[in-house]
Design a protein around this motif. Structure first.
Motif, PDB file in Angstrom:
ATOM      1  N   LEU A 350      28.657  66.753  28.663  1.00  0.00           N
ATOM      2  CA  LEU A 350      28.163  65.806  27.660  1.00  0.00           C
ATOM      3  C   LEU A 350      27.753  66.535  26.385  1.00  0.00           C
ATOM      4  O   LEU A 350      26.669  67.125  26.325  1.00  0.00           O
ATOM      5  CB  LEU A 350      26.964  65.018  28.199  1.00  0.00           C
ATOM      6  CG  LEU A 350      27.253  63.808  29.072  1.00  0.00           C
ATOM      7  CD1 LEU A 350      25.940  63.222  29.584  1.00  0.00           C
ATOM      8  CD2 LEU A 350      28.024  62.753  28.305  1.00  0.00           C
ATOM      9  N   PRO A 351      28.566  66.520  25.352  1.00  0.00           N
ATOM     10  CA  PRO A 351      28.133  67.067  24.069  1.00  0.00           C
ATOM     11  C   PRO A 351      26.947  66.276  23.527  1.00  0.00           C
ATOM     12  O   PRO A 351      26.843  65.064  23.713  1.00  0.00           O
ATOM     13  CB  PRO A 351      29.368  66.892  23.177  1.00  0.00           C
ATOM     14  CG  PRO A 351      30.520  66.799  24.123  1.00  0.00           C
ATOM     15  CD  PRO A 351      29.978  66.101  25.332  1.00  0.00           C
ATOM     16  N   ALA A 352      26.063  66.990  22.854  1.00  0.00           N
ATOM     17  CA  ALA A 352      24.901  66.346  22.238  1.00  0.00           C
ATOM     18  C   ALA A 352      25.271  65.845  20.850  1.00  0.00           C
ATOM     19  O   ALA A 352      25.845  66.584  20.046  1.00  0.00           O
ATOM     20  CB  ALA A 352      23.739  67.322  22.147  1.00  0.00           C
ATOM     21  N   HIS A 425      26.377  65.457  13.744  1.00  0.00           N
ATOM     22  CA  HIS A 425      26.343  66.848  14.217  1.00  0.00           C
ATOM     23  C   HIS A 425      26.531  66.843  15.728  1.00  0.00           C
ATOM     24  O   HIS A 425      25.821  66.136  16.449  1.00  0.00           O
ATOM     25  CB  HIS A 425      25.003  67.489  13.846  1.00  0.00           C
ATOM     26  CG  HIS A 425      24.666  68.724  14.623  1.00  0.00           C
ATOM     27  ND1 HIS A 425      25.504  69.809  14.695  1.00  0.00           N
ATOM     28  CD2 HIS A 425      23.563  69.041  15.378  1.00  0.00           C
ATOM     29  CE1 HIS A 425      24.942  70.746  15.453  1.00  0.00           C
ATOM     30  NE2 HIS A 425      23.770  70.305  15.872  1.00  0.00           N
ATOM     31  N   ILE A 426      27.509  67.629  16.188  1.00  0.00           N
ATOM     32  CA  ILE A 426      27.831  67.656  17.615  1.00  0.00           C
ATOM     33  C   ILE A 426      27.673  69.075  18.140  1.00  0.00           C
ATOM     34  O   ILE A 426      28.317  70.019  17.662  1.00  0.00           O
ATOM     35  CB  ILE A 426      29.265  67.136  17.871  1.00  0.00           C
ATOM     36  CG1 ILE A 426      29.338  65.669  17.448  1.00  0.00           C
ATOM     37  CG2 ILE A 426      29.633  67.290  19.336  1.00  0.00           C
ATOM     38  CD1 ILE A 426      30.711  65.073  17.524  1.00  0.00           C
ATOM     39  N   ASP A 427      26.815  69.198  19.128  1.00  0.00           N
ATOM     40  CA  ASP A 427      26.530  70.461  19.802  1.00  0.00           C
ATOM     41  C   ASP A 427      27.252  70.406  21.145  1.00  0.00           C
ATOM     42  O   ASP A 427      26.844  69.678  22.056  1.00  0.00           O
ATOM     43  CB  ASP A 427      25.011  70.607  19.976  1.00  0.00           C
ATOM     44  CG  ASP A 427      24.589  71.969  20.496  1.00  0.00           C
ATOM     45  OD1 ASP A 427      25.418  72.677  21.085  1.00  0.00           O
ATOM     46  OD2 ASP A 427      23.398  72.318  20.318  1.00  0.00           O
ATOM     47  N   LEU A 428      28.344  71.165  21.279  1.00  0.00           N
ATOM     48  CA  LEU A 428      29.208  71.024  22.454  1.00  0.00           C
ATOM     49  C   LEU A 428      29.400  72.342  23.191  1.00  0.00           C
ATOM     50  O   LEU A 428      29.092  73.421  22.673  1.00  0.00           O
ATOM     51  CB  LEU A 428      30.559  70.414  22.054  1.00  0.00           C
ATOM     52  CG  LEU A 428      31.277  70.933  20.799  1.00  0.00           C
ATOM     53  CD1 LEU A 428      31.891  72.288  21.036  1.00  0.00           C
ATOM     54  CD2 LEU A 428      32.334  69.936  20.354  1.00  0.00           C
ATOM     55  N   TYR A 429      29.946  72.247  24.387  1.00  0.00           N
ATOM     56  CA  TYR A 429      30.156  73.400  25.256  1.00  0.00           C
ATOM     57  C   TYR A 429      31.553  73.987  25.077  1.00  0.00           C
ATOM     58  O   TYR A 429      31.752  75.191  25.181  1.00  0.00           O
ATOM     59  CB  TYR A 429      29.930  72.972  26.696  1.00  0.00           C
ATOM     60  CG  TYR A 429      29.841  74.084  27.710  1.00  0.00           C
ATOM     61  CD1 TYR A 429      29.099  75.241  27.473  1.00  0.00           C
ATOM     62  CD2 TYR A 429      30.469  73.971  28.950  1.00  0.00           C
ATOM     63  CE1 TYR A 429      28.996  76.253  28.418  1.00  0.00           C
ATOM     64  CE2 TYR A 429      30.380  74.967  29.909  1.00  0.00           C
ATOM     65  CZ  TYR A 429      29.645  76.101  29.636  1.00  0.00           C
ATOM     66  OH  TYR A 429      29.539  77.095  30.581  1.00  0.00           O
ATOM     67  N   ALA A 430      32.551  73.129  24.891  1.00  0.00           N
ATOM     68  CA  ALA A 430      33.941  73.539  24.631  1.00  0.00           C
ATOM     69  C   ALA A 430      34.554  74.318  25.787  1.00  0.00           C
ATOM     70  O   ALA A 430      35.447  75.145  25.575  1.00  0.00           O
ATOM     71  CB  ALA A 430      34.031  74.343  23.333  1.00  0.00           C
TER      72      ALA A 430
END
Length: 473
Positions: A350-352, A425-430
């Motif tokens: 789940l990206p923030a 703004h998306i904070d993701l794991y990728a």
């Protein structure tokens, strides 16, 4: 990496084997439609149409088809196991059923991906017949393969210069105008990016490119994308432990993501104006690297005390966001593998999502759920803004308290976006930590399908439908 050949698909074949995709509530009718020996075989082997259950159907001369259970899974990923489970000797076709055929094609392609640059694969994916009407799925699949390839490429091969060159090549493919900033031009235009890259012998680069859809007028919506392209992150002087560095080739996942989204936008010829900014850099340790307690100047004119050299991603993005704001776009979207705190809160899948506009946030979440590319919204909680105070500079790059790390990072970035401009703004794991159907272990393209649909719905829906859309949110 630029030319993604979906070798799991064919567009013509006179001899294909059928794949019957079945849900449990339609199992009885499906069995009754089969020849008795095939129906009996499925009954005897306990086929219950549970999600992902694949059985090959017998025929007089060998395999005569396959049955795939869907269960209650409506995601593309339920089709993701097929390419490596179906026999290679046949070409396959999906029979009509209770599923979205475009999602099925997408899921099949996502499951067929493999990163084969450095080793021979045990087998090739089985071939699937793909109708021409499925072009939208192929565009998204090719962009996903591209993003995965970029993230999976080792850092010794994909450094800042190589990532920048790739961005220029992608721009050129679609006739976009690209500019590359290096050396003194980079230091003048993007000083915090230059500060992050100062410790590496591999020079930093910023690439910007502009594109316009064939039907986009001068007043078409301007979409601005910004990506964090840290090709490897040691943490700098605030050095990561060895275990924390093992996956740091993926720290350019934000840049890869925005390039993937840009590819879908351009390939689909959306009637928008597009500008992409990618900061390409390596965060290393050396005598020229930035130190904790250093003060650096941003493009916006704000001074930043370096409280932690491992919080370099927000330094890469802040200059890009400030420049994007100067153009007053309809929307700014940035993507970054920014904080471990987001993963602690939401896990890897789940990206923030952080957003200063409730309507845009709702649209992105709705679109993500619609295309099974989910996100979860976290707040830009202003009560934590004071945590970024510095006694000697305008702002610190990290909080004074060891909590709410992803929120504080968002608050830092928010200072570089004009409040009147919608910003996502998306904070993701990728990354996928383990292989699952449609999601092989390694680099992953998160949020590109969600964002593409959100842009279409929010920017291209006729104005008289806007109220209805918002009411639905």
């Amino acid at each position: 990496m630029l030319d993604q050949i979906l070798d799991c698909l064919v567009d013509t074949d006179d001899s294909t084997q059928p794949i019957h995709a079945v849900r449990p509530d339609r199992l009885v009718g499906f069995l009754n439609s089969l020849p008795s020996h095939q129906a009996g075989f499925l009954r005897d082997c306990g086929f219950g149409a549970t999600a992902g259950d694949l059985r090959l159907l017998p025929g007089p001369d060998g395999i005569a088809g396959a049955a795939l259970g869907l269960g209650e899974d409506h995601t593309p990923f339920v089709f993701g196991g097929l390419p490596m489970l179906l026999p290679e000797i046949s070409t396959w076709r999906l029979q009509p059923g209770d599923y979205d055929p475009l999602a099925a094609t997408l899921g099949y392609c996502l499951g067929a991906y493999r990163y084969a640059r450095f080793r021979r694969q045990a087998r090739a994916p089985a071939k699937l017949l793909c109708p021409p009407a499925h072009e939208a799925s192929l565009i998204q699949a090719a962009a996903t393969w591209m993003v995965r390839d970029l993230i999976n490429t080792p850092a010794n091969i994909l450094g800042p210069v190589e990532l920048a060159d790739f961005a220029v090549s992608l721009a050129g493919r679609y006739g976009a105008e690209a500019d590359v900033f290096a050396d003194e031009a980079l230091r003048q235009a993007y000083p915090t990016i230059a500060a992050v890259g100062a410790g590496s012998v591999r020079p930093a680069r910023v690439v910007t490119f502009r594109w316009r859809g064939s039907a986009a007028a001068d007043d078409a919506p301007l979409v601005s994308l910004c990506g964090k392209g840290v090709c490897f992150d040691t943490g700098g002087y605030d050095l990561k432990p060895s275990a924390g560095m093992l996956r740091m080739k993926k720290d350019m996942g934000g840049a890869a993501t925005v390039l993937g989204l840009a590819r879908i936008i351009m390939e689909s010829d959306l009637p928008v104006r597009l500008v992409v900014r990618v900061g390409c850099v390596e965060n290393s340790v050396s005598g020229t690297a930035m130190r904790p307690s250093d003060v650096v100047l941003t493009r916006a004119g704000l001074t930043v005390e370096i409280g932690n050299t491992d919080a370099e991603g927000r330094l890469v993005l802040c200059d890009l966001l400030h420049e994007a704001s100067e153009e007053a776009p309809a929307i700014i979207i940035d993507c970054a593998t920014l904080t471990g705190a987001a993963r602690v809160a939401l896990g890897p899948d789940l990206p923030a999502l952080f957003c200063n506009d409730d309507a845009w946030a709702a649209q992105v979440l709705l679109s993500g759920n619609a295309v099974h590319d989910p996100l979860w919204r976290l707040p830009l909680w202003s009560g934590y803004d004071d945590w970024l105070k510095s006694p000697i500079a305008d702002i610190n790059n990290v909080a004074s308290k060891p909590m709410a790390g992803s929120i504080v990072a968002g608050l830092y970035l928010q200072r570089f976006v004009k409040p009147v401009i919608p910003w996502v703004h998306i904070d993701l794991y990728a990354w996928n930590d383990a292989t699952r159907p449609g999601r092989p272990e390694g680099g992953e393209a998160m949020t590109i399908r969600a964002l593409f649909l959100a842009l279409k719905e929010r920017l291209l829906v006729p104005s008289d439908q806007d109220g209805k859309r918002l009411a639905a949110l």
